[in-house]
Every structure is written in structure tokens, then in C-alpha cells.
Design a protein around this motif. Structure first.
Motif, PDB file in Angstrom:
ATOM      1  N   ARG A  13       0.854  -1.186   0.000  1.00  8.80           N
ATOM      2  CA  ARG A  13       0.000   0.000   0.000  1.00  8.80           C
ATOM      3  C   ARG A  13       0.893   1.241   0.000  1.00  8.80           C
ATOM      4  NH1 ARG A  13      -5.237  -0.333   1.089  1.00  8.80           N
ATOM      5  NH2 ARG A  13      -5.276   1.600   2.285  1.00  8.80           N
ATOM      6  N   VAL A  14       0.707   2.077  -1.010  1.00  7.89           N
ATOM      7  CA  VAL A  14       1.601   3.208  -1.259  1.00  7.89           C
ATOM      8  C   VAL A  14       0.757   4.432  -1.610  1.00  7.89           C
ATOM      9  CG1 VAL A  14       3.515   4.034  -2.686  1.00  7.89           C
ATOM     10  CG2 VAL A  14       3.388   1.613  -2.079  1.00  7.89           C
ATOM     11  N   GLU A  15       1.294   5.601  -1.309  1.00  8.98           N
ATOM     12  CA  GLU A  15       0.578   6.849  -1.573  1.00  8.98           C
ATOM     13  C   GLU A  15       0.553   7.173  -3.068  1.00  8.98           C
ATOM     14  OE1 GLU A  15       1.163   6.269   2.341  1.00  8.98           O
ATOM     15  OE2 GLU A  15       2.866   6.559   0.978  1.00  8.98           O
ATOM     16  N   ILE A  16      -0.607   7.627  -3.523  1.00 10.94           N
ATOM     17  CA  ILE A  16      -0.764   8.104  -4.889  1.00 10.94           C
ATOM     18  C   ILE A  16      -1.452   9.473  -4.855  1.00 10.94           C
ATOM     19  CG2 ILE A  16      -0.891   5.782  -5.866  1.00 10.94           C
ATOM     20  CD1 ILE A  16      -3.957   6.194  -6.109  1.00 10.94           C
ATOM     21  N   ILE A  17      -1.322  10.201  -5.939  1.00 10.20           N
ATOM     22  CA  ILE A  17      -2.012  11.478  -6.125  1.00 10.20           C
ATOM     23  C   ILE A  17      -2.949  11.311  -7.312  1.00 10.20           C
ATOM     24  CG2 ILE A  17      -1.737  13.923  -6.699  1.00 10.20           C
ATOM     25  CD1 ILE A  17       1.082  13.767  -5.443  1.00 10.20           C
ATOM     26  N   ARG A  18      -4.197  11.750  -7.152  1.00 11.10           N
ATOM     27  CA  ARG A  18      -5.173  11.615  -8.220  1.00 11.10           C
ATOM     28  C   ARG A  18      -6.114  12.821  -8.198  1.00 11.10           C
ATOM     29  NH1 ARG A  18      -8.861   6.643  -5.673  1.00 11.10           N
ATOM     30  NH2 ARG A  18      -9.753   7.837  -3.945  1.00 11.10           N
ATOM     31  N   PRO A  19      -6.900  13.028  -9.253  1.00 10.99           N
ATOM     32  CA  PRO A  19      -7.861  14.137  -9.226  1.00 10.99           C
ATOM     33  C   PRO A  19      -8.841  13.975  -8.061  1.00 10.99           C
ATOM     34  CG  PRO A  19      -7.628  13.272 -11.454  1.00 10.99           C
ATOM     35  CD  PRO A  19      -6.910  12.316 -10.545  1.00 10.99           C
ATOM     36  N   ALA A  20      -9.151  15.063  -7.395  1.00  3.17           N
ATOM     37  CA  ALA A  20     -10.113  15.019  -6.289  1.00  3.17           C
ATOM     38  C   ALA A  20     -11.518  14.841  -6.855  1.00  3.17           C
ATOM     39  CB  ALA A  20     -10.021  16.295  -5.463  1.00  3.17           C
ATOM     40  N   ALA A  21     -12.202  13.812  -6.387  1.00  3.69           N
ATOM     41  CA  ALA A  21     -13.513  13.474  -6.945  1.00  3.69           C
ATOM     42  C   ALA A  21     -14.547  14.562  -6.702  1.00  3.69           C
ATOM     43  CB  ALA A  21     -13.991  12.148  -6.361  1.00  3.69           C
ATOM     44  N   ASP A  22     -14.479  15.226  -5.558  1.00  4.53           N
ATOM     45  CA  ASP A  22     -15.516  16.194  -5.205  1.00  4.53           C
ATOM     46  C   ASP A  22     -15.042  17.637  -5.300  1.00  4.53           C
ATOM     47  OD1 ASP A  22     -13.714  16.020  -3.159  1.00  4.53           O
ATOM     48  OD2 ASP A  22     -15.203  15.986  -1.540  1.00  4.53           O
ATOM     49  N   ALA A  23     -13.886  17.852  -5.922  1.00  5.13           N
ATOM     50  CA  ALA A  23     -13.357  19.212  -6.052  1.00  5.13           C
ATOM     51  C   ALA A  23     -12.618  19.336  -7.380  1.00  5.13           C
ATOM     52  CB  ALA A  23     -12.436  19.545  -4.878  1.00  5.13           C
ATOM     53  N   PRO A  24     -13.335  19.630  -8.453  1.00  4.10           N
ATOM     54  CA  PRO A  24     -12.693  19.746  -9.766  1.00  4.10           C
ATOM     55  C   PRO A  24     -11.530  20.730  -9.745  1.00  4.10           C
ATOM     56  CG  PRO A  24     -15.082  19.794  -9.980  1.00  4.10           C
ATOM     57  CD  PRO A  24     -14.778  19.867  -8.500  1.00  4.10           C
ATOM     58  N   GLY A  25     -10.455  20.355 -10.383  1.00  6.64           N
ATOM     59  CA  GLY A  25      -9.275  21.212 -10.437  1.00  6.64           C
ATOM     60  C   GLY A  25      -8.327  21.034  -9.273  1.00  6.64           C
ATOM     61  N   GLU A  26      -8.701  20.211  -8.284  1.00  6.81           N
ATOM     62  CA  GLU A  26      -7.825  19.938  -7.154  1.00  6.81           C
ATOM     63  C   GLU A  26      -7.381  18.482  -7.206  1.00  6.81           C
ATOM     64  OE1 GLU A  26      -9.570  21.162  -3.472  1.00  6.81           O
ATOM     65  OE2 GLU A  26      -9.886  23.228  -4.136  1.00  6.81           O
ATOM     66  N   ALA A  27      -6.404  18.146  -6.348  1.00  5.82           N
ATOM     67  CA  ALA A  27      -5.879  16.783  -6.306  1.00  5.82           C
ATOM     68  C   ALA A  27      -5.941  16.273  -4.878  1.00  5.82           C
ATOM     69  CB  ALA A  27      -4.447  16.755  -6.826  1.00  5.82           C
ATOM     70  N   GLU A  28      -5.862  14.957  -4.739  1.00  2.00           N
ATOM     71  CA  GLU A  28      -5.874  14.357  -3.416  1.00  2.00           C
ATOM     72  C   GLU A  28      -4.811  13.269  -3.327  1.00  2.00           C
ATOM     73  OE1 GLU A  28      -9.876  12.897  -3.086  1.00  2.00           O
ATOM     74  OE2 GLU A  28      -9.400  10.984  -4.052  1.00  2.00           O
ATOM     75  N   MET A  29      -4.282  13.094  -2.127  1.00  2.00           N
ATOM     76  CA  MET A  29      -3.330  12.019  -1.868  1.00  2.00           C
ATOM     77  C   MET A  29      -4.000  10.992  -0.974  1.00  2.00           C
ATOM     78  SD  MET A  29       0.482  12.045  -0.112  1.00  2.00           S
ATOM     79  CE  MET A  29       1.314  12.775  -1.534  1.00  2.00           C
TER      80      MET A  29
END
Length: 205
Positions: free
Chosen positions: A45-61
Motif C-alpha cells: 500500500r503506497v501513496e498516490i495522487i489523483r484528481p479530487a472526486a468532489d473538487a474539480p481542479g484539485e488533487a488528493e493524496m
């Protein structure tokens, strides 16, 4: 195919550098432990960054499993990008400092006795020249068995990788990380090898 990578940087270093992109990085499940990883492997299990599902234009880790089980139950940990349309919501980034490839060990000299055990393969660490860290482009999905899991995308090898392997992971510097999360940028524009001299190789075994 890449089945091991490493990341030793602290989270704050990644966050600080990421702030230069102008894209807000959120932690919907809290800030991860982000312990230094000298080598992480399939199913870790490792950290990834992807588009934030509930905040267009932002990212989430978030922290997710590397690989999902394929139809034959073997782990899908590398995923060919060739000719595929990869929608932005399923794209992700895997922050690393380097990844490993393995080659057959050199043959023993003529007349040397046969070793008692099969020798280990030679191990090579690849880094992005001029960068403390970079990202490998990935794809994630919600698998019925594994839950949300990710795989590294691969492409034909560039001149730096070709002597070691016939495929390579898709390597992105910070500017291209931003483009990877942008739905307006076709995946094919980024899923390609880098020019000669972009990746440095060091034998570590």
C-alpha cells in the motif's frame, strides 16, 4: 516490467514542491504516515495522487494497493498505455525517487565452476536527472476483490531504458504531472519515453 520502486523523501518535501503547481493537494483520509520506503513492491500500500472526486481542479493524496488481480488471478501491476484512451478521473501519479529494473547477471568466466545457487539478477536504479523526485504515471480502479488499487503505466522503452528492458514505466516531471491530471490533455501526449540522457542508471546489485 517494473515491480519495485523507492521513495525516501519526507511528505513535507513532496507537499512543498507540489505547491509550485498551483493545484491544491488535499488529504481526504488524513495525512499519510509516508514512511521512507527503500523499496516497495507489488501488493504494498503506497501513496498516490489523483484528481479530487468532489473538487474539480484539485488533487488528493490517498494510500492504495499496488496491483489488482487479473482474470488469471495474477496481479496487474503494470498496464500498457499503448493506444489506450485513459480518462482523467482514472489517472493517478505515484511519487518516487527512483525505480528498479533487473537484468541477467554476467556469465561466469570460461572454466569457472558452476555456482551452487543460481546467481541473483543484476539490479539497476533509475532516477530522473536533475530531479529530487518525480512521478510515475498510473491508472487506478475499484476492483471487486482488491478495492481501490493502482498500476503503473508502461510505454515502449526510451534510449536510457532499452539496454535494460523492452518496456518502461511512464516517467513524469512535475510540469507533466500537472498535465497528467488535466482532462484536456490526451494520455497519448504523455505516455511516451523521454529523450536520451533524461534517466540516470546506477547498478545497486
Amino acid at each position: 516490467m517494473c515491480n519495485e520502486a523507492y521513495r525516501r523523501r519526507e511528505l513535507e518535501k513532496i507537499v512543498r514542491d507540489w505547491s509550485e503547481t498551483g493545484i491544491t493537494l488535499r488529504f481526504p483520509e488524513g495525512r499519510p504516515n509516508f514512511a521512507p520506503l527503500d523499496g516497495f513492491r507489488i501488493t504494498d500500500r503506497v501513496e498516490i495522487i489523483r484528481p479530487a472526486a468532489d473538487a474539480p481542479g484539485e488533487a488528493e493524496m490517498v494510500t492504495r494497493r499496488w496491483s489488482w488481480p487479473g482474470p488469471n488471478k495474477r496481479p496487474v501491476y503494470n498496464f500498457r498505455s499503448d493506444g489506450r484512451i485513459i480518462a482523467a478521473p482514472s489517472r493517478c501519479l505515484i511519487p518516487v525517487e527512483g525505480f528498479f529494473e533487473f537484468t541477467d547477471p554476467p556469465p561466469p568466466p570460461p572454466g569457472a565452476p558452476k555456482p551452487a545457487q543460481k546467481p541473483l539478477k543484476s539490479k539497476w536504479a533509475f532516477t530522473l536527472a536533475g530531479h529530487d523526485w518525480f512521478c510515475i504515471a498510473g491508472i487506478w480502479r475499484n476492483d471487486p476483490e482488491a478495492g481501490e488499487a493502482w498500476a503503473m503505466l508502461t510505454c515502449p522503452p526510451g534510449p536510457d531504458i532499452a539496454p535494460y528492458h523492452d518496456r518502461q514505466v511512464v516517467v513524469l516531471g512535475l510540469a507533466d504531472c500537472v498535465r497528467w491530471l488535466d482532462p484536456a490533455v490526451p494520455a497519448v501526449d504523455l505516455c511516451r519515453p523521454l529523450p536520451a540522457g533524461s534517466l540516470a542508471a546506477e547498478q545497486v546489485r
